[in-house]
Design an enzyme around this catalytic site. Structure first.
Site, mmCIF file in Angstrom:
data_model
loop_
_atom_site.group_PDB
_atom_site.id
_atom_site.type_symbol
_atom_site.label_atom_id
_atom_site.label_comp_id
_atom_site.label_asym_id
_atom_site.label_seq_id
_atom_site.Cartn_x
_atom_site.Cartn_y
_atom_site.Cartn_z
ATOM 1 N N ASP A 22 5.336 2.309 3.435
ATOM 2 C CA ASP A 22 4.122 2.680 4.170
ATOM 3 C C ASP A 22 3.351 3.781 3.446
ATOM 4 O O ASP A 22 3.939 4.629 2.770
ATOM 5 C CB ASP A 22 4.515 3.147 5.574
ATOM 6 C CG ASP A 22 3.342 3.106 6.536
ATOM 7 O OD1 ASP A 22 2.298 2.528 6.198
ATOM 8 O OD2 ASP A 22 3.472 3.670 7.636
ATOM 9 N N HIS A 39 -1.843 -0.288 -3.068
ATOM 10 C CA HIS A 39 -0.857 -1.371 -3.112
ATOM 11 C C HIS A 39 -0.424 -1.646 -4.551
ATOM 12 O O HIS A 39 0.760 -1.913 -4.809
ATOM 13 C CB HIS A 39 -1.431 -2.631 -2.484
ATOM 14 C CG HIS A 39 -1.749 -2.496 -1.023
ATOM 15 N ND1 HIS A 39 -0.796 -2.137 -0.092
ATOM 16 C CD2 HIS A 39 -2.910 -2.666 -0.330
ATOM 17 C CE1 HIS A 39 -1.356 -2.097 1.113
ATOM 18 N NE2 HIS A 39 -2.630 -2.413 0.992
ATOM 19 N N LEU A 133 21.558 -8.259 -8.622
ATOM 20 C CA LEU A 133 20.935 -7.539 -7.509
ATOM 21 C C LEU A 133 20.261 -8.559 -6.610
ATOM 22 O O LEU A 133 19.618 -9.498 -7.088
ATOM 23 C CB LEU A 133 19.893 -6.530 -8.021
ATOM 24 C CG LEU A 133 19.017 -5.849 -6.956
ATOM 25 C CD1 LEU A 133 19.851 -4.918 -6.081
ATOM 26 C CD2 LEU A 133 17.874 -5.075 -7.608
ATOM 27 N N ARG A 190 11.776 4.709 5.551
ATOM 28 C CA ARG A 190 10.362 4.472 5.808
ATOM 29 C C ARG A 190 9.556 5.633 5.262
ATOM 30 O O ARG A 190 9.792 6.795 5.610
ATOM 31 C CB ARG A 190 10.052 4.308 7.294
ATOM 32 C CG ARG A 190 8.544 4.079 7.510
ATOM 33 C CD ARG A 190 8.179 3.648 8.892
ATOM 34 N NE ARG A 190 6.761 3.303 8.947
ATOM 35 C CZ ARG A 190 6.201 2.530 9.850
ATOM 36 N NH1 ARG A 190 6.934 1.984 10.804
ATOM 37 N NH2 ARG A 190 4.903 2.269 9.833
#
Length: 250
Positions: A22, A39, A133, A190
């Site tokens: 976020d 972004h 992974l 977060r």
């Protein structure tokens, strides 16, 4: 297949990390840039985190890239974000495969443009046997949607007579979730200052350690990740047991 049992003691390092990335838009706004610039910078942080997980021996990383609620954002931003997702998958796929990274995309993919759907298909086919992974990216995903789809699948099994309703267990529900091949997350991060899980992995986060930071995702660098991991290392995961019982197991 049901999800593996939670691991109570995986050293001082989480086995599976789930992240809500976020703050991209706010990061860009602070710099007078279009939101998509945040972004794009966020993609670079993803690359860094993937590399660190590989170095630390963390086998599972799940990232929340686009929620079902994100369709409510301005259409221009949504279009650019979906184009960024597609181009990133196309540009990074061979590199992920060379490093033996397994890439999963979870969520309702039916609404996406053909280019993005094809990129997702290509990623799944190329990396499905990789073991180094497990990188999972949730797009057009929501925890309530995931549970609803699982319930629909189970109801269908009951109606077809394949299972009796009395046999419905938590393990059966888990086997119908998007994450049925993954262990439950040990650690949730977060960024961006909000302190909620925002409809992400609602079932799966039941016993997950939560970590919130005000730092925007594009600024969540190696030092920030190390700080988060240290916080996890200092926590005691009891899964309903007492501290004394946990110490007896150490």
């Amino acid at each position: 297949m049901s999800a593996p049992d939670p691991v109570e003691n995986y050293g001082n390092t989480p086995r599976h990390i789930a992240v809500i990335m976020d703050g991209n838009g706010r990061w860009a706004k602070q710099r007078g840039l279009p939101r998509v610039a945040g972004h794009r910078q966020g993609v670079e942080i993803i690359k860094s985190m993937v590399q660190t997980c590989g170095q630390r021996g963390i086998p599972y990383l799940t990232l929340f890239a686009f929620s079902r609620e994100n369709w409510k954002r301005p259409s221009t931003e949504v279009t650019l974000l979906l184009e960024l997702l597609a181009s990133t998958l196309e540009n990074e796929l061979l590199g992920l495969h060379e490093h033996r990274i397994r890439l999963r995309i979870i969520g309702d993919l039916s609404r996406f443009p053909q280019r993005l759907q094809q990129a997702i298909t290509d990623a799944d086919e190329l990396t499905r046997n990789n073991k180094a992974l497990n990188l999972t990216i949730a797009i057009n995903y929501g925890g309530k949607w995931d549970l609803l789809e699982a319930c629909k699948s189970i109801v269908e099994l009951v109606e077809q007579g394949e299972i009796p309703s009395a046999s419905i267990t938590p393990e059966l529900i888990e086997s119908q979730l998007c994450t049925h091949e993954l262990p439950e997350p040990d650690f949730f991060i977060r960024t961006g200052g909000e302190q909620r899980i925002s409809n992400f992995l609602l079932w799966q986060l039941a016993y997950t350690e939560l970590y919130f930071t005000h730092i925007y995702w594009p600024d969540f660098n190696q030092a920030c990740f190390d700080k988060a991991l240290q916080t996890f290392a200092n926590r005691q995961r009891r899964f309903g047991k007492t501290s004394a019982q946990i110490k007896q197991l150490e």
